[in-house]
Design a protein around this motif. Structure first.
Motif, PDB file in Angstrom:
ATOM      1  N   GLY A 134      -8.477  11.268  10.848  1.00 59.37           N
ATOM      2  CA  GLY A 134      -7.025  11.121  10.851  1.00 59.37           C
ATOM      3  C   GLY A 134      -6.497   9.947  10.056  1.00 59.37           C
ATOM      4  N   PHE A 135      -7.360   9.225   9.317  1.00 55.18           N
ATOM      5  CA  PHE A 135      -6.909   8.054   8.572  1.00 55.18           C
ATOM      6  C   PHE A 135      -6.097   8.474   7.353  1.00 55.18           C
ATOM      7  CE2 PHE A 135      -7.519   4.979   5.124  1.00 55.18           C
ATOM      8  CZ  PHE A 135      -7.051   3.826   5.728  1.00 55.18           C
ATOM      9  N   LYS A 136      -5.034   7.709   7.072  1.00 50.71           N
ATOM     10  CA  LYS A 136      -4.196   7.947   5.907  1.00 50.71           C
ATOM     11  C   LYS A 136      -4.298   6.747   4.961  1.00 50.71           C
ATOM     12  CE  LYS A 136      -2.928  11.770   7.707  1.00 50.71           C
ATOM     13  NZ  LYS A 136      -3.551  13.019   7.222  1.00 50.71           N
ATOM     14  N   LYS A 137      -4.610   7.036   3.712  1.00 51.53           N
ATOM     15  CA  LYS A 137      -4.887   5.984   2.737  1.00 51.53           C
ATOM     16  C   LYS A 137      -3.625   5.198   2.369  1.00 51.53           C
ATOM     17  CE  LYS A 137      -4.360   9.130  -1.195  1.00 51.53           C
ATOM     18  NZ  LYS A 137      -5.044   9.780  -2.339  1.00 51.53           N
ATOM     19  N   GLY A 138      -3.847   3.986   1.860  1.00 54.35           N
ATOM     20  CA  GLY A 138      -2.758   3.138   1.395  1.00 54.35           C
ATOM     21  C   GLY A 138      -2.685   3.108  -0.120  1.00 54.35           C
ATOM     22  N   ARG A 139      -1.542   2.687  -0.637  1.00 59.37           N
ATOM     23  CA  ARG A 139      -1.320   2.596  -2.087  1.00 59.37           C
ATOM     24  C   ARG A 139      -0.434   1.394  -2.375  1.00 59.37           C
ATOM     25  NH1 ARG A 139       2.360   7.181  -4.688  1.00 59.37           N
ATOM     26  NH2 ARG A 139       3.894   6.035  -3.440  1.00 59.37           N
ATOM     27  N   THR A 140      -0.796   0.605  -3.371  1.00 58.67           N
ATOM     28  CA  THR A 140      -0.002  -0.573  -3.742  1.00 58.67           C
ATOM     29  C   THR A 140       0.897  -0.243  -4.928  1.00 58.67           C
ATOM     30  OG1 THR A 140      -1.880  -1.343  -5.080  1.00 58.67           O
ATOM     31  CG2 THR A 140      -1.627  -2.290  -2.887  1.00 58.67           C
ATOM     32  N   ILE A 141       2.126  -0.730  -4.859  1.00 57.45           N
ATOM     33  CA  ILE A 141       3.102  -0.545  -5.930  1.00 57.45           C
ATOM     34  C   ILE A 141       3.554  -1.929  -6.396  1.00 57.45           C
ATOM     35  CG2 ILE A 141       5.328   0.436  -6.593  1.00 57.45           C
ATOM     36  CD1 ILE A 141       3.248   2.530  -5.959  1.00 57.45           C
ATOM     37  N   PHE A 142       3.528  -2.146  -7.726  1.00 57.47           N
ATOM     38  CA  PHE A 142       3.940  -3.425  -8.302  1.00 57.47           C
ATOM     39  C   PHE A 142       5.292  -3.277  -8.987  1.00 57.47           C
ATOM     40  CE2 PHE A 142      -0.856  -4.126  -9.063  1.00 57.47           C
ATOM     41  CZ  PHE A 142      -1.022  -4.563  -7.761  1.00 57.47           C
ATOM     42  N   GLN A 143       5.966  -4.410  -9.150  1.00 54.89           N
ATOM     43  CA  GLN A 143       7.192  -4.456  -9.948  1.00 54.89           C
ATOM     44  C   GLN A 143       7.291  -5.821 -10.613  1.00 54.89           C
ATOM     45  OE1 GLN A 143      10.300  -3.736  -7.109  1.00 54.89           O
ATOM     46  NE2 GLN A 143      10.330  -5.829  -6.346  1.00 54.89           N
TER      47      GLN A 143
ATOM     48  N   MET B  25      -2.940 -12.068 -10.697  1.00 52.04           N
ATOM     49  CA  MET B  25      -4.185 -12.173  -9.938  1.00 52.04           C
ATOM     50  C   MET B  25      -3.952 -11.910  -8.453  1.00 52.04           C
ATOM     51  SD  MET B  25      -5.927 -15.516 -11.737  1.00 52.04           S
ATOM     52  CE  MET B  25      -7.117 -15.686 -10.407  1.00 52.04           C
ATOM     53  N   LYS B  26      -2.898 -12.480  -7.907  1.00 47.73           N
ATOM     54  CA  LYS B  26      -2.589 -12.280  -6.491  1.00 47.73           C
ATOM     55  C   LYS B  26      -2.329 -10.799  -6.185  1.00 47.73           C
ATOM     56  CE  LYS B  26      -0.633 -16.851  -5.507  1.00 47.73           C
ATOM     57  NZ  LYS B  26       0.590 -17.600  -5.128  1.00 47.73           N
ATOM     58  N   ASN B  27      -1.589 -10.142  -7.065  1.00 42.51           N
ATOM     59  CA  ASN B  27      -1.252  -8.741  -6.828  1.00 42.51           C
ATOM     60  C   ASN B  27      -2.486  -7.842  -6.910  1.00 42.51           C
ATOM     61  OD1 ASN B  27       1.480  -9.290  -6.481  1.00 42.51           O
ATOM     62  ND2 ASN B  27       1.946  -9.033  -8.641  1.00 42.51           N
ATOM     63  N   PHE B  28      -3.347  -8.086  -7.888  1.00 38.75           N
ATOM     64  CA  PHE B  28      -4.551  -7.264  -8.001  1.00 38.75           C
ATOM     65  C   PHE B  28      -5.525  -7.556  -6.866  1.00 38.75           C
ATOM     66  CE2 PHE B  28      -3.223  -6.606 -12.475  1.00 38.75           C
ATOM     67  CZ  PHE B  28      -3.284  -5.224 -12.481  1.00 38.75           C
ATOM     68  N   GLN B  29      -5.497  -8.766  -6.334  1.00 36.02           N
ATOM     69  CA  GLN B  29      -6.311  -9.047  -5.159  1.00 36.02           C
ATOM     70  C   GLN B  29      -5.822  -8.224  -3.968  1.00 36.02           C
ATOM     71  OE1 GLN B  29      -9.171 -11.173  -4.679  1.00 36.02           O
ATOM     72  NE2 GLN B  29      -9.102  -9.800  -2.937  1.00 36.02           N
ATOM     73  N   THR B  30      -4.496  -8.123  -3.813  1.00 34.86           N
ATOM     74  CA  THR B  30      -3.945  -7.283  -2.751  1.00 34.86           C
ATOM     75  C   THR B  30      -4.321  -5.816  -2.963  1.00 34.86           C
ATOM     76  OG1 THR B  30      -2.060  -8.792  -2.479  1.00 34.86           O
ATOM     77  CG2 THR B  30      -1.819  -6.567  -1.582  1.00 34.86           C
TER      78      THR B  30
ATOM     79  N   LEU C  24       8.559 -13.209 -16.143  1.00 40.59           N
ATOM     80  CA  LEU C  24       7.889 -14.303 -15.424  1.00 40.59           C
ATOM     81  C   LEU C  24       6.859 -13.790 -14.424  1.00 40.59           C
ATOM     82  CD1 LEU C  24      10.962 -16.637 -14.850  1.00 40.59           C
ATOM     83  CD2 LEU C  24       9.229 -16.771 -16.636  1.00 40.59           C
ATOM     84  N   GLY C  25       6.224 -12.664 -14.762  1.00 34.54           N
ATOM     85  CA  GLY C  25       5.135 -12.194 -13.901  1.00 34.54           C
ATOM     86  C   GLY C  25       5.502 -10.948 -13.114  1.00 34.54           C
ATOM     87  N   SER C  26       4.642 -10.620 -12.161  1.00 30.89           N
ATOM     88  CA  SER C  26       4.814  -9.412 -11.348  1.00 30.89           C
ATOM     89  C   SER C  26       4.800  -9.776  -9.870  1.00 30.89           C
ATOM     90  CB  SER C  26       3.695  -8.407 -11.646  1.00 30.89           C
ATOM     91  OG  SER C  26       2.430  -8.954 -11.300  1.00 30.89           O
ATOM     92  N   GLN C  27       5.227  -8.819  -9.059  1.00 30.48           N
ATOM     93  CA  GLN C  27       5.222  -9.017  -7.621  1.00 30.48           C
ATOM     94  C   GLN C  27       4.905  -7.696  -6.934  1.00 30.48           C
ATOM     95  OE1 GLN C  27       9.088 -10.067  -6.044  1.00 30.48           O
ATOM     96  NE2 GLN C  27      10.153  -8.729  -7.474  1.00 30.48           N
ATOM     97  N   LEU C  28       4.541  -7.778  -5.668  1.00 28.63           N
ATOM     98  CA  LEU C  28       4.222  -6.593  -4.883  1.00 28.63           C
ATOM     99  C   LEU C  28       5.505  -5.930  -4.419  1.00 28.63           C
ATOM    100  CD1 LEU C  28       1.834  -4.999  -3.604  1.00 28.63           C
ATOM    101  CD2 LEU C  28       2.159  -6.414  -1.571  1.00 28.63           C
ATOM    102  N   ALA C  29       5.709  -4.661  -4.797  1.00 30.38           N
ATOM    103  CA  ALA C  29       6.910  -3.940  -4.382  1.00 30.38           C
ATOM    104  C   ALA C  29       6.734  -3.329  -3.004  1.00 30.38           C
ATOM    105  CB  ALA C  29       7.254  -2.852  -5.402  1.00 30.38           C
ATOM    106  N   SER C  30       5.601  -2.666  -2.759  1.00 35.73           N
ATOM    107  CA  SER C  30       5.363  -2.040  -1.462  1.00 35.73           C
ATOM    108  C   SER C  30       3.894  -1.654  -1.335  1.00 35.73           C
ATOM    109  CB  SER C  30       6.231  -0.784  -1.279  1.00 35.73           C
ATOM    110  OG  SER C  30       5.847   0.228  -2.204  1.00 35.73           O
ATOM    111  N   ILE C  31       3.481  -1.479  -0.098  1.00 35.36           N
ATOM    112  CA  ILE C  31       2.180  -0.885   0.207  1.00 35.36           C
ATOM    113  C   ILE C  31       2.472   0.376   1.003  1.00 35.36           C
ATOM    114  CG2 ILE C  31      -0.061  -1.179   1.319  1.00 35.36           C
ATOM    115  CD1 ILE C  31       0.216  -4.165   0.946  1.00 35.36           C
TER     116      ILE C  31
END
Length: 266
Positions: free
Chosen positions: A33-42, A12-17, A69-76
């Motif tokens: 000039g804006f550059k989009k972001g992307r979330t990566i999970f692991q 839930m925390k990761n998908f909220q991010t 034991l779940g997932s975590q945010l790898a990078s944005i």
């Protein structure tokens, strides 16, 4: 049973991010000039139930048994693909066709400039080329670019050369725009107002005039649009929403099973 509860919470925390990043992308769909972001999970670490064993005697080998034991945010990540160019016809609207960033700074701070792809520049009352916030555009000479207030007209070439017609009708050169390129553009840090700052992981900037050292050309009379694709963002929003809902279902299901265990005592 508690493992599934905490796995659901981490999801839930990761998908909220992920939704936060998507929301920021959509809100900046029309930001120059804006550059989009992307979330990566692991995945998080896994708890081993049994270990692996090699074949021995008449018995074959066995594989390890593990419970995640779940997932975590790898990078944005910041995705620095080029946005489409929008023609404006305004001389001081500049876009970079290719790699590179404009360098801007306060007077005397060109040793540590800020970087931007947003090329909506202006002239102040002294004739200096500045951003909407008053930061000066850097030239190859290491200073600002000034157009005399008596100039009849001005233009910017693809090579970054800024020229103007003086009061006598002669063509003069005010300077050449200096662009910067980085070995690891993903290592730049956003600082707001369409600006980036260099970090220890972005590498040392390669600075040169447009068209040199692998740096792109300047397109006057155009602005680079955001590289946000709304169809992609809305699709990712659906994925994030369903992922969030699935993790809440894990929590509610685990809670129901725990309730059944508590009812065994009755």
């Amino acid at each position: 049973m508690l493992r599934s509860l905490y796995s659901g919470i981490s999801g839930m925390k990761n998908f909220q991010t992920k939704l936060d990043v998507i929301g920021n992308n959509i809100s900046n769909v029309n930001t120059y000039g804006f550059k989009k972001g992307r979330t990566i999970f692991q995945d998080l670490y896994s708890q081993s139930i049994t270990g692996a064993s090699a074949p021995a005697g008449t018995m074959g080998g066995t594989n390890p048994s593990q419970v995640g034991l779940g997932s975590q945010l790898a990078s944005i990540d910041t995705i620095h693909t080029g946005g489409s160019l929008q023609t404006t016809g305004r001389n001081l609207d500049l876009a970079i066709s290719g790699d590179g960033f404009f360098q801007v700074a306060e007077t005397g701070k060109f040793g540590a400039p800020l970087y931007t792809r947003a090329g909506n520049f202006y002239l102040d009352n002294k004739g200096d080329i500045v951003t909407s916030e008053g930061l000066y555009l850097k030239s190859t000479g290491g200073g600002k670019i000034t157009i005399p207030t008596t100039a009849k007209s001005m233009s910017v070439g693809q090579d970054g050369n800024v020229s103007y017609v003086d009061s006598t009708g002669a063509i003069q050169t005010a300077g050449t725009i200096e662009l910067a390129k980085f070995p690891n553009v993903g290592g730049l840090e956003k600082s707001g107002s369409n600006l980036y700052i260099a970090t220890t992981n972005s590498g040392t900037a390669v600075v040169a005039a447009p068209g040199q050292s692998g740096i792109g050309l300047v397109q006057a009379g155009s602005l680079e649009m955001s590289n946000v694709d709304l169809s992609e963002e809305f699709t990712e929003m659906i994925v994030a929403q369903r992922g969030f809902q699935s993790n809440t279902k894990i929590i509610t299901t685990s809670d129901e099973i725990l309730q059944e265990l508590m009812n065994l005592k009755r």
